[in-house]
Design an enzyme around this catalytic site. Sequence first.
Site, PDB file in Angstrom:
ATOM      1  N   ARG A  53       1.953  -4.947   6.177  1.00 27.01           N
ATOM      2  CA  ARG A  53       1.272  -3.892   5.418  1.00 27.01           C
ATOM      3  C   ARG A  53       2.125  -2.634   5.444  1.00 27.01           C
ATOM      4  O   ARG A  53       2.564  -2.190   6.515  1.00 27.01           O
ATOM      5  CB  ARG A  53      -0.116  -3.567   5.972  1.00 27.01           C
ATOM      6  N   HIS A  71       2.362   3.671  -9.030  1.00 28.36           N
ATOM      7  CA  HIS A  71       2.197   2.236  -9.327  1.00 28.36           C
ATOM      8  C   HIS A  71       3.396   1.718 -10.127  1.00 28.36           C
ATOM      9  O   HIS A  71       3.879   0.620  -9.877  1.00 28.36           O
ATOM     10  CB  HIS A  71       0.902   1.993 -10.102  1.00 28.36           C
ATOM     11  N   ASP A 115       0.818  -1.207   0.000  1.00 30.64           N
ATOM     12  CA  ASP A 115       0.000   0.000   0.000  1.00 30.64           C
ATOM     13  C   ASP A 115       0.858   1.267   0.000  1.00 30.64           C
ATOM     14  O   ASP A 115       1.964   1.266   0.533  1.00 30.64           O
ATOM     15  CB  ASP A 115      -0.924  -0.022   1.237  1.00 30.64           C
ATOM     16  N   SER A 157      -7.546  -5.372  -5.300  1.00 29.83           N
ATOM     17  CA  SER A 157      -8.685  -5.922  -4.553  1.00 29.83           C
ATOM     18  C   SER A 157      -9.976  -5.784  -5.349  1.00 29.83           C
ATOM     19  O   SER A 157     -10.042  -5.005  -6.308  1.00 29.83           O
ATOM     20  CB  SER A 157      -8.830  -5.182  -3.218  1.00 29.83           C
ATOM     21  N   THR A 158     -10.979  -6.527  -4.942  1.00 30.47           N
ATOM     22  CA  THR A 158     -12.306  -6.394  -5.570  1.00 30.47           C
ATOM     23  C   THR A 158     -12.762  -4.936  -5.494  1.00 30.47           C
ATOM     24  O   THR A 158     -13.303  -4.392  -6.452  1.00 30.47           O
ATOM     25  CB  THR A 158     -13.319  -7.289  -4.826  1.00 30.47           C
ATOM     26  N   LEU A 166      10.416 -20.563  -4.939  1.00 34.44           N
ATOM     27  CA  LEU A 166       9.361 -19.758  -4.311  1.00 34.44           C
ATOM     28  C   LEU A 166       8.052 -19.821  -5.109  1.00 34.44           C
ATOM     29  O   LEU A 166       8.061 -19.762  -6.335  1.00 34.44           O
ATOM     30  CB  LEU A 166       9.852 -18.302  -4.264  1.00 34.44           C
ATOM     31  N   ASN A 192       1.276   3.499  -2.941  1.00 34.83           N
ATOM     32  CA  ASN A 192       1.802   3.978  -4.231  1.00 34.83           C
ATOM     33  C   ASN A 192       1.293   5.387  -4.562  1.00 34.83           C
ATOM     34  O   ASN A 192       2.053   6.234  -5.033  1.00 34.83           O
ATOM     35  CB  ASN A 192       1.356   3.056  -5.377  1.00 34.83           C
ATOM     36  N   GLY A 193       0.012   5.603  -4.326  1.00 29.62           N
ATOM     37  CA  GLY A 193      -0.606   6.887  -4.668  1.00 29.62           C
ATOM     38  C   GLY A 193      -0.002   8.026  -3.862  1.00 29.62           C
ATOM     39  O   GLY A 193       0.365   9.082  -4.399  1.00 29.62           O
TER      40      GLY A 193
HETATM   41  C1  IPE Z   1      -5.548  -2.682  -0.262  1.00 29.92           C
HETATM   42  O1  IPE Z   1      -5.161  -1.358  -0.445  1.00 29.92           O
HETATM   43  C2  IPE Z   1      -5.530  -3.396  -1.576  1.00 29.92           C
HETATM   44  C3  IPE Z   1      -4.219  -3.586  -2.171  1.00 29.92           C
HETATM   45  C4  IPE Z   1      -3.080  -3.292  -1.643  1.00 29.92           C
HETATM   46  C5  IPE Z   1      -4.236  -4.163  -3.481  1.00 29.92           C
HETATM   47  P1  IPE Z   1      -6.239  -0.188  -0.595  1.00 29.92           P
HETATM   48  O2  IPE Z   1      -5.479   1.077  -0.696  1.00 29.92           O
HETATM   49  O3  IPE Z   1      -7.168  -0.506  -1.691  1.00 29.92           O
HETATM   50  O4  IPE Z   1      -7.026  -0.305   0.791  1.00 29.92           O
HETATM   51  P2  IPE Z   1      -7.806   0.791   1.618  1.00 29.92           P
HETATM   52  O5  IPE Z   1      -8.781   1.439   0.680  1.00 29.92           O
HETATM   53  O6  IPE Z   1      -6.810   1.763   2.127  1.00 29.92           O
HETATM   54  O7  IPE Z   1      -8.455   0.025   2.724  1.00 29.92           O
HETATM   55  C1  IPE Z   2      -1.479   0.301  -3.387  1.00 30.39           C
HETATM   56  O1  IPE Z   2      -1.292   1.664  -3.398  1.00 30.39           O
HETATM   57  C2  IPE Z   2      -1.696  -0.290  -4.753  1.00 30.39           C
HETATM   58  C3  IPE Z   2      -3.080  -0.702  -5.039  1.00 30.39           C
HETATM   59  C4  IPE Z   2      -4.066  -0.704  -4.184  1.00 30.39           C
HETATM   60  C5  IPE Z   2      -3.358  -1.147  -6.383  1.00 30.39           C
HETATM   61  P1  IPE Z   2      -2.506   2.676  -3.421  1.00 30.39           P
HETATM   62  O2  IPE Z   2      -2.873   2.930  -4.843  1.00 30.39           O
HETATM   63  O3  IPE Z   2      -3.613   2.196  -2.575  1.00 30.39           O
HETATM   64  O4  IPE Z   2      -1.842   3.975  -2.811  1.00 30.39           O
HETATM   65  P2  IPE Z   2      -2.442   4.924  -1.689  1.00 30.39           P
HETATM   66  O5  IPE Z   2      -2.881   4.052  -0.563  1.00 30.39           O
HETATM   67  O6  IPE Z   2      -3.579   5.647  -2.319  1.00 30.39           O
HETATM   68  O7  IPE Z   2      -1.314   5.812  -1.327  1.00 30.39           O
HETATM   69 MG    MG Z   3      -4.063   2.406  -0.622  1.00 31.08          MG
END
Ligand code: IPE
Ligand code: IPE
Ligand code: MG
Length: 247
Positions: free
Chosen positions: A189, A38, A21, A66-67, A132, A23-24
């Site tokens: 996480r 990403h 989690d 995720s879904t 692995l 990346n954004g």
């Molecule tokens: C969880 O991250 C899903 C993945 C890492 C693929 P999210 O960024 O989607 O989760 P929330 O929205 O913070 O719970």
């Molecule tokens: C995790 O990073 C990657 C995916 C869920 C695909 P995010 O895209 O959720 O990044 P944040 O949490 O918004 O920083």
């Molecule tokens: Mg996220």
Amino acid sequence: MILKEEILREKLPNHIAIIMDGNGRWAKQKGKDRIFGHKNGVAAVREVTESAAEIGIKYLTLYAFSTENWNRPSKEVNALMSLLVSSISAETKTLMKNKVRLLTIGDTSRLPVKVYKKLEDIIKKTSKNNGLSLVLALSYSSRWEILNAVKNIASEVNRGKIDLNQVNEKFFSNFLCTKKIPDPELLIRTSGEQRISNFLLWQIAYSELYFTNKLWPDFKKEDFYAAILDFQSRERRFGKISEQVNF
Ligand code: IPE
Ligand code: IPE
Ligand code: MG
């Protein structure tokens, strides 16, 4: 690589699961768009896959999509799908060289055909690799998985194929996407969020949880080793008392 040397080989977790989690937020901090984050997350995937293979971890599960992530803006969803195809294609050689077997969990029928085909292809190609097992959670959510299992079991009971008394924990586990995969001993996480976000709810019943503030693109081998060392310092009691587990 000092941390790596501190890891006790005899106390290695068999299976590590990671909620990748942040990346954004990583991209935002740099004044870039989320997709840039990403793209840079792919390097961290490479880092942990390499380190897991190097130290002899048997299963590494990465929560990649995720879904609920289907509800993101379509531009981001499309970019993630393309990134998936391009990175799998680019990594095939390395996976083969390192004897990594690729598996997926989740509702992959929802993925675009191009992505699905590419995945099928590499899953087949790597199926004989005995190093692995890299498990990608794609279009995955734990409640979806559990409901699916319940429906399939109910249907078999209805058709008289199984008796309800047969349904114990082991039996139920075999109806999940993770059948044949042991439960993770360690769940990591990144990004500072301390939640599970619909990931492996059944399987993490007794997993050790490790949260780090590092954003996923900044997660390096040393961070992975630090998480394993933290895991190795914990006492896992499974409901017993300390004296019972330290015989
Ligand atoms: C969880 O991250 C899903 C993945 C890492 C693929 P999210 O960024 O989607 O989760 P929330 O929205 O913070 O719970
Ligand atoms: C995790 O990073 C990657 C995916 C869920 C695909 P995010 O895209 O959720 O990044 P944040 O949490 O918004 O920083
Ligand atoms: Mg996220």
